[in-house]
Write a protein that holds these residues in place. Structure first.
Motif, PDB file in Angstrom:
ATOM      1  N   LYS A   1      39.199  31.373  50.375  1.00 47.63           N
ATOM      2  CA  LYS A   1      38.043  32.264  50.544  1.00 47.63           C
ATOM      3  C   LYS A   1      37.162  32.333  49.296  1.00 47.63           C
ATOM      4  O   LYS A   1      36.118  33.003  49.301  1.00 47.63           O
ATOM      5  N   LEU A   2      37.586  31.652  48.233  1.00 52.52           N
ATOM      6  CA  LEU A   2      36.823  31.711  46.982  1.00 52.52           C
ATOM      7  C   LEU A   2      35.575  30.843  47.079  1.00 52.52           C
ATOM      8  O   LEU A   2      35.648  29.642  47.323  1.00 52.52           O
ATOM      9  N   ARG A   3      34.438  31.464  46.847  1.00 48.18           N
ATOM     10  CA  ARG A   3      33.153  30.773  46.900  1.00 48.18           C
ATOM     11  C   ARG A   3      32.227  31.353  45.842  1.00 48.18           C
ATOM     12  O   ARG A   3      32.382  32.505  45.450  1.00 48.18           O
ATOM     13  N   GLY A   4      31.279  30.551  45.408  1.00 51.03           N
ATOM     14  CA  GLY A   4      30.237  31.080  44.531  1.00 51.03           C
ATOM     15  C   GLY A   4      30.465  30.818  43.056  1.00 51.03           C
ATOM     16  O   GLY A   4      31.364  30.077  42.646  1.00 51.03           O
ATOM     17  N   SER A   5      29.659  31.477  42.242  1.00 55.73           N
ATOM     18  CA  SER A   5      29.591  31.187  40.807  1.00 55.73           C
ATOM     19  C   SER A   5      30.871  31.539  40.045  1.00 55.73           C
ATOM     20  O   SER A   5      31.155  30.954  39.005  1.00 55.73           O
ATOM     21  N   ASP A   6      31.630  32.512  40.542  1.00 54.11           N
ATOM     22  CA  ASP A   6      32.854  32.901  39.823  1.00 54.11           C
ATOM     23  C   ASP A   6      34.121  32.340  40.470  1.00 54.11           C
ATOM     24  O   ASP A   6      35.236  32.730  40.109  1.00 54.11           O
ATOM     25  N   ALA A   7      33.973  31.406  41.411  1.00 50.39           N
ATOM     26  CA  ALA A   7      35.128  30.880  42.140  1.00 50.39           C
ATOM     27  C   ALA A   7      36.090  30.134  41.225  1.00 50.39           C
ATOM     28  O   ALA A   7      37.314  30.255  41.375  1.00 50.39           O
ATOM     29  N   ILE A   8      35.558  29.384  40.258  1.00 47.17           N
ATOM     30  CA  ILE A   8      36.420  28.623  39.348  1.00 47.17           C
ATOM     31  C   ILE A   8      37.309  29.561  38.543  1.00 47.17           C
ATOM     32  O   ILE A   8      38.535  29.371  38.446  1.00 47.17           O
ATOM     33  N   GLU A   9      36.697  30.598  37.959  1.00 42.69           N
ATOM     34  CA  GLU A   9      37.465  31.542  37.133  1.00 42.69           C
ATOM     35  C   GLU A   9      38.544  32.232  37.954  1.00 42.69           C
ATOM     36  O   GLU A   9      39.698  32.369  37.511  1.00 42.69           O
ATOM     37  N   LYS A  10      38.196  32.672  39.147  1.00 40.81           N
ATOM     38  CA  LYS A  10      39.173  33.356  40.000  1.00 40.81           C
ATOM     39  C   LYS A  10      40.290  32.408  40.428  1.00 40.81           C
ATOM     40  O   LYS A  10      41.466  32.804  40.506  1.00 40.81           O
ATOM     41  N   ALA A  11      39.932  31.156  40.720  1.00 40.46           N
ATOM     42  CA  ALA A  11      40.952  30.181  41.119  1.00 40.46           C
ATOM     43  C   ALA A  11      41.913  29.899  39.975  1.00 40.46           C
ATOM     44  O   ALA A  11      43.131  29.801  40.184  1.00 40.46           O
ATOM     45  N   GLU A  12      41.389  29.768  38.759  1.00 44.22           N
ATOM     46  CA  GLU A  12      42.244  29.516  37.598  1.00 44.22           C
ATOM     47  C   GLU A  12      43.263  30.635  37.408  1.00 44.22           C
ATOM     48  O   GLU A  12      44.440  30.389  37.122  1.00 44.22           O
ATOM     49  N   LYS A  13      42.827  31.865  37.581  1.00 47.70           N
ATOM     50  CA  LYS A  13      43.736  32.999  37.444  1.00 47.70           C
ATOM     51  C   LYS A  13      44.776  33.014  38.562  1.00 47.70           C
ATOM     52  O   LYS A  13      45.946  33.328  38.340  1.00 47.70           O
ATOM     53  N   ALA A  14      44.338  32.666  39.764  1.00 47.89           N
ATOM     54  CA  ALA A  14      45.237  32.727  40.917  1.00 47.89           C
ATOM     55  C   ALA A  14      46.355  31.701  40.833  1.00 47.89           C
ATOM     56  O   ALA A  14      47.484  31.960  41.276  1.00 47.89           O
ATOM     57  N   VAL A  15      46.078  30.519  40.254  1.00 49.13           N
ATOM     58  CA  VAL A  15      47.069  29.443  40.252  1.00 49.13           C
ATOM     59  C   VAL A  15      47.601  29.153  38.852  1.00 49.13           C
ATOM     60  O   VAL A  15      48.186  28.095  38.615  1.00 49.13           O
TER      61      VAL A  15
END
Length: 283
Positions: A214-228
């Protein structure tokens, strides 16, 4: 006598427009050093059964020739071009840059903007795993759209390896991941839940995967890095995507959206993926 269902005749301005599109794209690809190739309209059925994925296999026009060999009209062009590379070009200097145009055939229900016979264009950059190579392919698609003068387009970029590594961490590996990836691609949450349950994925891992797609947009990379962050290979995939995006900007591509929910239905997609939309039409 009428034309077969799901096909169309091309005349006048529509045909002129198609010829212009192929000409503009060919000129662009050649400027980047790509060489045109052409493969047969039909191939051995086995090629697509092995490489194109169950969704495509179910839509094949397959038949036996007069010698009893199973053949199929090509449903897509990547598998035939890879077959060409293995047969004839494996010893060529790398990276190898190829592009192609050709009619493809899939038996699917005719609907707006989709046909059973359709023209496909594509390119392959073989022999480089560098992020610059992935960025170049995306940049070519982006600049083709710009040179064709298309407006209101959207470029979406994701990374399938991040999803696959989350599944591997959850104990789902290899081909067992494919039904789940196809469910993600379908955007059908009930179907995704069903496939995750069949694979005995734990609730915690389900939650992580669903959050990631569900991660989309300008902050998706940062959120994905934290999640994994605790899954090293998934984190490396996200970092690889960040590098690709940095090179994209160098190549003049500024208009794009990160979307971790892209999961193509063909099994040979393993890392970077991207989609282009003009209005509500995927191209």
């Amino acid at each position: 006598m009428q034309r077969p269902r799901g096909t169309r005749d091309l005349v006048g301005e529509e045909l002129v427009g198609i010829r212009r599109v192929t000409r503009v794209m060919s000129d662009l690809f050649r400027r980047y050093g790509y060489v045109e190739v052409e493969t047969p309209i039909f191939e051995h059925l086995e090629l697509f059964e092995k490489k194109s994925g169950v969704n495509v296999v179910n839509q094949l026009y397959a038949f036996k020739d007069k010698s009893g060999r199973w053949l199929a009209l090509r449903p897509e062009l990547t598998a035939p071009v890879v077959r060409l590379y293995i047969e004839q070009l494996k010893s060529a200097p790398k990276p190898l840059k190829l592009f192609y145009f050709g009619n493809c055939f899939r038996y699917e229900e005719p609907q707006a903007k989709r046909w059973r016979q359709f023209l496909q264009a594509g390119l392959e950059l073989i022999g480089s795993a560098k992020p610059e190579a992935d960025a170049e392919v995306i940049a070519l698609a982006y600049h083709a759209i710009r040179e064709l003068g298309l407006k209101n387009f959207e470029l979406r970029i994701g990374h399938i390896k991040a999803l696959r590594e989350v599944l591997a961490h959850a104990g789902v590996k290899g081909e067992a991941q494919d039904p789940i990836m196809r469910a993600i691609d379908s955007k059908d949450e009930a179907r995704l839940d069903d496939e995750l349950n069949k694979a005995s994925v734990k609730e915690m891992d389900k939650k992580m995967l669903k959050m990631l797609i569900k991660l989309r947009g300008s902050d998706a990379i940062e959120k994905a890095e934290k999640a994994v962050t605790h899954i090293s290979k998934a984190k490396a995939a996200v970092e690889n995507l960040r590098e690709i995006l940095d090179y994209l900007k160098i190549l003049g591509v500024e208009e794009f959206n990160v979307d971790f929910g892209i999961a193509r239905g063909l099994e040979y997609y393993t890392d970077l993926v991207f989609e282009l939309y003009v209005g509500d039409v995927q191209i």
